[in-house]
Design an enzyme around this catalytic site. Structure first.
Site, short mmCIF file in Angstrom:
data_model
loop_
_atom_site.label_atom_id
_atom_site.label_comp_id
_atom_site.label_asym_id
_atom_site.label_seq_id
_atom_site.Cartn_x
_atom_site.Cartn_y
_atom_site.Cartn_z
N GLU A 1 -5.52 7.43 -2.74
CA GLU A 1 -5.83 6.28 -1.90
C GLU A 1 -6.53 5.17 -2.67
O GLU A 1 -6.37 3.99 -2.36
CB GLU A 1 -6.68 6.71 -0.70
N HIS B 1 0.83 -1.21 0.00
CA HIS B 1 0.00 0.00 0.00
C HIS B 1 0.87 1.26 0.00
O HIS B 1 0.64 2.17 -0.79
CB HIS B 1 -0.94 0.01 1.21
N GLU B 2 1.85 1.29 0.91
CA GLU B 2 2.68 2.50 1.01
C GLU B 2 3.57 2.65 -0.22
O GLU B 2 3.81 3.78 -0.68
CB GLU B 2 3.51 2.47 2.29
N HIS C 1 1.89 4.39 -3.11
CA HIS C 1 1.83 5.85 -2.99
C HIS C 1 3.08 6.53 -3.54
O HIS C 1 3.05 7.74 -3.82
CB HIS C 1 1.68 6.24 -1.52
#
EC number: 3.4.11.-
Length: 916
Positions: free
Chosen positions: A364, A341-342, A345
Site C-alpha cells: 500500500e 492506485h490500483e 498494485h
C-alpha cells in the site's frame, strides 16, 4: 417454495459436519478455554498449495452457493495432518478426500477426524496414514452464503428504469477468501487458480483471466470456465456476475464492464485514462504488466473505493461516469487516482506480494506514492504532487500523532486484526490509496525517494521487482535492494556507518513521527528531535528514535536546488549547523519531503512571517502562481503554520499550538465561530489573490461546495422546508449514477447547515426509507449523510450523537457500517456536553454493541476527553487572540449570500431536469 427455506436452514445450521454425520463445530468443550500462542494462528509450511480448481454453483434466489474444489498440494515433510483456513462454510466431510497421484495411478485417503478452531479459523484434517513428501490432491465440497455486507462473496444492488438489479462480486482482502472456499488464506502462499462459475444466463461472468469456455445448460443457466491464473495470493482472486455491457480498447487488451446506462463515450474516456496510466507505469518501472488482459468493473457498493484484483480491478460505480467535457476537476482527479492506485498494485502487491499482512506497507505504501506520482505525469496542470502534502502527509500526521499510534510494520496474528489494519498507517504514512481512507506509509516512501533521488529510486524499483517477480517479499529484501543501489551510487549522503536498513527501520518499526526543534546559536542553529504528540498534557518527553534527513534553505543558499539531505539528526544526538547569520532566515525540511514537523523559536516564526509579507516574494514570471510563492519564499511556513500571513502575530499562536500539539481549527471553532469564519475567509481570499486565478478549477470546486453550504443555511423558515424535501428527492433518484459525484457533493454540502430542523430532517433521511417511487437510499448513503452532518457543525455533531443514542438499532441495521460512522467522531467532540452524549451512548447501548464497536467507542471517548481538556485550558488565550486580530463581518454580506444561494437553486433545478 418451502423446500428452499429448509435448504437454507440446513446451510446456516450445518457449519461443519464430522465424518459419519455428527455435527461438531470444533473439538473443544463449551466450558473449555482455548489457550493459544501467536504461532497457532499460522498454517504450518509442511503442506504447500500449488493450484486450485474451484467450481461454484451460484443461486441468486436463495443467495447461496454450492462449491467443489480440487487443491493440488505438495507435502514437504512427512505428516498425518492437513491444515487449511475456512470460516462460515458448511464443509461436507463425507466427501473429503486426499488423493495421492503416482505414475501407477492414484490412491484415495479418507480423513479419520477433523478439528476446527473458530478462533484461529483453521481446520485440521487427521489421517491414520503418514504421507511422505510428494504431490497430492485435496478434494472438498462445501456450501456457503452470498452475503449482504461488502465482504467475501456478496451482492451489491443498483437501480435502472425503476428496477433493482444486483451485482454478485468478491472482496477477499484481507482474510475473506476462506469464507468462499477452503484455502491457505495467507499472503505467503501463491497458487494458480482455475475458476468455474455455474450461474443464471441473464448474468455475464467475469474473473481475473479471460473466458476459456462457456457451456449452456438447461433451466436458463450457463457454466463459464476461465483460463488458469498465474501464481497469486488468495486475496487477489476475483469473480463477479452482472447484467453489464462491456467496452474494450481497440486492441482488446483493456476492458470496462459497466451498467447499461453508461454510454460508450464515458466508458472510452475511462479506458483512455487506463491506457495512459499503464503506459507511464511501464515506462517508469521499465517492466510490463504481466497478465493477458486488464479489466475494470463497476461495483455499486464496496468497502474500499477500489480493489486491485489482478486482471479484474473492482471500483465504485461513481468513478466510471465522468464526462470528459465537464468543467469540474475533482471527479476527474478522483477517477485518475483510483486508476493509478490500483494499477500500481499490479506490480506492488500482485506481482511482488508481501509475505505477511504485517508488511502491508510494502504494497500500500508504494501504491499510495504512485497514485499521485503517476497521476501528476498524466495531468501536470492538476499539480497532484503539490497537493500531496495536504492530501496525504498532513492527513497522516493528524492520525499518527497519538500515544496509541502503531508502527508501519505490524505485529498482528489474528485474522480479524489483519482485516482491521486497513487505515491510514499503510496508506498515508507510507505514501506519495486514495479514497476516504487516510494515509501514512506513502509519506515515508516519498521521503525515501527524496533521500536517494528519483533516478536511483527508479533503479531500485527495477531491481526489486525483477528479483521478486511472481514471488513474495519482506522488509529485509526491500532493504537489500535499496542498499545495493546506494552502494553503487557512492554519492548518496548517509550518516556514517549507517545502513539504509537502519534508517528505514527507524521509520517502519517506530510509532508516530518526530518534531524537529530549531534553536538559534551564536553561529547557526541547533536541531533536536522529540516525538510529536497531540496529548498536550503528556509531561514526559517520549524518546524519538528516528534517523531524520535534514536540508535547509536560507537567503544565502537560495540558489541550491533539490531535496537530497545535507545532514542527519541521529537518535540520541543533536545536529549543529553553522554559518547561518542571525540576519538570515532559515527553513528546515524543504517541501516537507521528510515525514516530520518543524518548530522554530519566536524569533524565527516572526522572521518567516515577515518574509511572507515581503511583496518581492510573490512576484514571478508566471503571474505569481501559488507554487512559486510556496517553493521560493516560505516552504515550511505553509507546512507548519495554519494562519493568515497578513497577520504578523500569527506566529505566536502557531508556535504555541505546534508545541502543545493540537489543531485549533478542529477543536476550537466553537470558541468564537463568527470570528473564525471571517478569519479563514481572509486566508482563502489571500491565497487566491496571490494565485491570480491560476487555480480556476480549484476555485470552481470550492465555490460550488460553498454555494451548497450557503443555500442550506438559508433554508430556515417553514416554507423553505419544501425546498429541502425536493433536495432529498433529488439525492436518491433512479439513475443517480449519471450524476453520482454531484449528488455526493450535495450530501456533503447539506451537512454545513447549523439549523436544527434541517439537520434533524437530514439525519432522519439516514434511518428511513424515502417514500418516493423509483428512489432508494443505500447503506453507504446513510453513512455519508451521518459523516456530513456530524462533521459539519457543532449542532450537527450534537444531533448526530443524539441520533445514535435514540435510534441505535435503526442506525446499526440500516447503515453500511456503524463502526465507520462513529470512527473519528471524537475530533469534533470538544465540550463536556458532547462528551457526556458520547459516554451516554455507551452506557445505554453497550449490551447491544459488538466487541469491536465497544472498542471504537472507548477509543473515541478517550480522544474526546483530551479535546475537551485542551479546549478548557486554551480557549481563553485563543479568544483573546481572535478578538485582537479578527474583525466581525459588516455590510451587505447577507444580500450577497442570497444572490449566491439563487445560483445553487438553479443547480438543483438542473439536476431535477436531468433526472425526470
Amino acid at each position: 417454495m418451502i423446500w428452499r427455506y429448509l435448504v437454507l436452514l440446513l446451510v446456516l445450521v450445518e457449519i461443519f459436519a464430522k465424518p459419519g454425520g455428527d455435527l461438531k463445530l470444533n473439538e473443544l468443550e463449551e466450558d473449555e478455554e482455548e489457550v493459544l500462542n501467536p504461532a497457532d494462528y499460522y498454517l504450518p509450511l509442511n503442506v504447500m498449495p500449488q493450484k486450485y480448481k474451484i467450481s461454484l454453483d451460484i443461486d441468486t434466489n436463495l443467495w447461496n452457493f454450492h462449491g467443489r474444489e480440487i487443491v493440488e498440494v505438495i507435502i514437504v515433510n512427512p505428516t498425518r495432518e492437513i491444515h487449511f483456513n475456512a470460516r462460515g462454510l458448511t464443509i461436507q466431510w463425507n466427501e473429503a478426500i486426499l488423493r495421492h497421484i503416482t505414475d501407477q495411478g492414484f490412491t484415495d485417503y479418507i480423513p479419520s477426524n477433523y478439528t476446527y478452531s473458530e478462533e484461529t479459523e483453521i481446520v485440521v484434517l487427521s489421517f491414520d496414514q503418514e504421507f511422505l513428501p510428494d504431490n497430492y490432491e485435496l478434494h472438498l465440497s462445501f456450501i456457503g452464503i452470498i452475503r449482504s455486507d461488502v465482504f467475501g462473496l456478496y451482492r451489491s444492488e443498483y437501480t435502472i428504469d425503476n428496477q433493482q438489479k444486483y451485482v454478485v462480486v468478491t472482496q477477499f482482502q484481507a482474510t475473506y477468501a476462506r469464507t468462499v472456499f477452503p484455502c491457505w488464506d495467507n499472503t505467503n502462499y501463491r497458487s494458480i487458480f482455475e475458476i468455474e462459475l455455474n450461474h443464471p444466463d441473464r448474468y455475464e461472468a467475469y474473473s481475473n483471466m479471460r473466458i476459456a469456455n462457456k457451456t449452456v445448460l438447461e433451466n436458463n443457466r450457463i457454466v463459464t470456465l476461465f483460463d488458469p491464473s498465474p501464481p497469486m495470493a488468495t486475496y487477489l482472486v476475483a469473480f463477479a456476475l452482472a447484467e453489464y455491457q462491456t467496452f474494450r480498447s481497440s486492441d482488446d487488451f483493456i476492458g470496462v464492464h459497466v451498467p447499461s446506462n453508461v454510454n460508450e463515450t464515458l466508458a472510452q474516456y475511462f479506458i483512455t485514462n487506463i491506457r495512459n496510466a499503464l503506459n507511464i507505469f511501464e515506462d517508469f518501472l521499465n517492466r510490463n504488466y504481466q497478465l493477458p488482459k486488464l479489466d475494470f468493473i463497476s461495483i455499486p457498493r464496496m468497502f474500499f473505493g477500489g480493489m486491485e484484483h489482478w486482471g479484474l480491478i473492482t471500483a465504485l460505480s461513481r468513478y466510471f461516469v465522468n464526462d470528459p467535457n465537464t468543467v469540474l476537476a475533482s471527479p476527474h482527479q478522483s477517477m485518475t487516482t483510483i486508476i493509478t492506485h490500483e494499477l500500481a498494485h499490479m506490480w506492488f502487491g500482485n506481482e511482488v506480494t508481501p509475505e505477511s499482512w504485517n508488511y502491508l506497507w510494502l504494497s500500500e505504501g508504494m501504491a499510495s506514492y504512485f497514485e499521485l506520482f503517476i497521476g501528476d505525469r498524466m495531468h501536470s496542470n492538476w499539480r497532484l504532487m503539490d497537493q500531496y502534502l495536504l492530501i496525504h502527509v498532513h492527513n497522516a500526521m493528524r492520525q499518527d500523532d497519538k500515544m496509541n499510534a502503531r508502527p508501519m510494520t505490524g505485529s498482528f496474528y489474528k485474522p480479524m486484526d489483519f482485516n482491521g489494519q486497513f487505515d491510514y498507517i499503510p496508506y498515508a504514512k507510507c505514501m506519495l490509496k486514495r479514497l476516504e481512507r487516510v494515509r501514512n506509509t506513502g509519506s515515508v516512501m516519498r521521503m525515501i525517494q527524496h533521500i536517494i533521488g528519483i533516478q536511483r529510486f527508479r533503479d531500485f524499483l527495477f531491481d526489486y521487482i525483477s528479483a521478486r517477480s511472481f514471488s513474495t517479499t519482506n522488509p529485509d529484501r526491500f532493504h537489500e535492494r535499496i542498499q545495493e543501489v546506494v552502494d553503487r551510487a557512492s554519492d548518496i549522503p548517509l550518516p556514517s556507518d549507517t545502513s539504509m536498513a537502519t534508517i528505514i527501520r527507524s521509520w517502519t518499526d517506530n510509532a508516530g513521527y518526530p518534531v524537529v526543534l530549531v534553536t538559534r546559536t551564536t553561529n547557526g542553529i541547533s536541531l533536536t528531535q522529540k516525538r510529536f504528540l497531540v496529548d498536550w498534557e503528556h509531561t514526559t518527553v517520549v524518546p524519538s528514535e528516528f534517523y531524520i534527513p535534514v536540508n535547509t534553505k536560507t537567503a544565502s543558499n537560495n540558489h541550491v536546488v533539490g531535496t537530497l539531505p545535507m545532514s542527519w539528526i541521529v537518535p540520541g544526538s543533536d545536529l549543529q549547523i553553522d554559518n547561518i547569520a542571525l540576519t538570515d532566515y532559515v527553513i528546515v525540511n524543504r517541501q516537507q519531503t521528510g515525514y516530520y514537523r518543524v518548530n522554530y523559536g519566536d524569533y524565527d516564526w516572526k522572521f518567516l512571517s515577515e518574509v511572507l509579507l515581503d511583496n518581492s516574494c510573490h512576484k514571478s514570471g508566471n503571474n505569481g502562481a501559488i507554487r512559486e510563492m510556496l517553493g521560493h519564499c516560505a516552504e515550511n511556513y505553509w507546512l507548519n503554520l495554519f494562519g493568515n500571513p497578513k497577520h504578523l502575530v500569527t506566529y505566536q499562536v502557531a508556535s504555541n499550538l505546534s508545541v502543545e500539539g493540537r489543531n485549533v481549527i478542529s477543536v476550537c471553532i466553537i470558541c468564537q465561530p463568527d470570528r473564525w469564519i471571517n478569519f479563514f475567509r481572509d486566508v482563502v481570499n489571500f491565497i487566491f489573490e496571490i494565485g491570480n486565478n491560476s487555480q480556476e478549477g480549484v476555485i470552481s470546486s470550492l465555490t460550488s461546495f460553498g454555494q451548497i453550504c450557503r443555500i442550506i443555511n438559508q433554508l430556515s423558515s417553514v416554507q423553505d422546508m419544501n425546498t429541502f424535501k425536493i433536495l432529498r428527492i433529488v439525492l436518491f433518484l433512479t439513475g443517480r449514477d449519471d450524476h453520482e459525484d454531484i449528488l455526493m457533493r450535495i450530501i456533503d454540502g447539506v451537512g454545513c447547515s447549523t439549523n436544527e430542523t434541517i439537520i434533524n430532517n437530514f439525519l432522519d433521511t439516514s434511518i428511513q426509507h424515502l417514500p418516493v417511487q423509483g428512489s432508494g437510499i443505500r447503506g453507504s448513503d446513510r453513512n455519508r449523510i451521518f459523516r456530513s452532518v456530524s462533521t459539519g457543525s457543532y449542532m450537527g455533531t450534537k444531533l448526530s450523537l443524539e441520533l445514535i443514542l435514540n435510534n441505535f438499532l435503526e442506525v446499526e441495521n440500516r447503515y453500511e457500517s456503524i463502526d465507520n460512522a462513529v470512527r473519528g467522531i471524537s475530533t469534533f467532540v470538544v465540550t463536556d456536553e458532547l462528551l457526556d452524549l458520547l459516554q451516554e451512548i455507551v452506557d445505554v447501548h453497550s449490551a447491544r454493541m459488538s466487541a469491536s464497536l465497544q472498542a471504537i467507542f472507548q477509543n473515541e471517548i478517550t480522544a474526546a476527553k483530551r479535546n475537551v481538556a485542551w479546549v478548557n485550558h486554551f480557549q481563553p488565550r485563543i479568544n483573546t487572540w481572535l478578538e485582537a486580530n479578527v474583525e466581525l463581518p459588516t455590510g451587505d454580506s447577507g444580500h450577497r449570500l442570497k444572490a449566491v444561494s439563487s445560483i445553487v437553486l438553479l443547480l438543483i433545478t438542473f439536476l431535477l431536469n436531468r433526472a425526470f
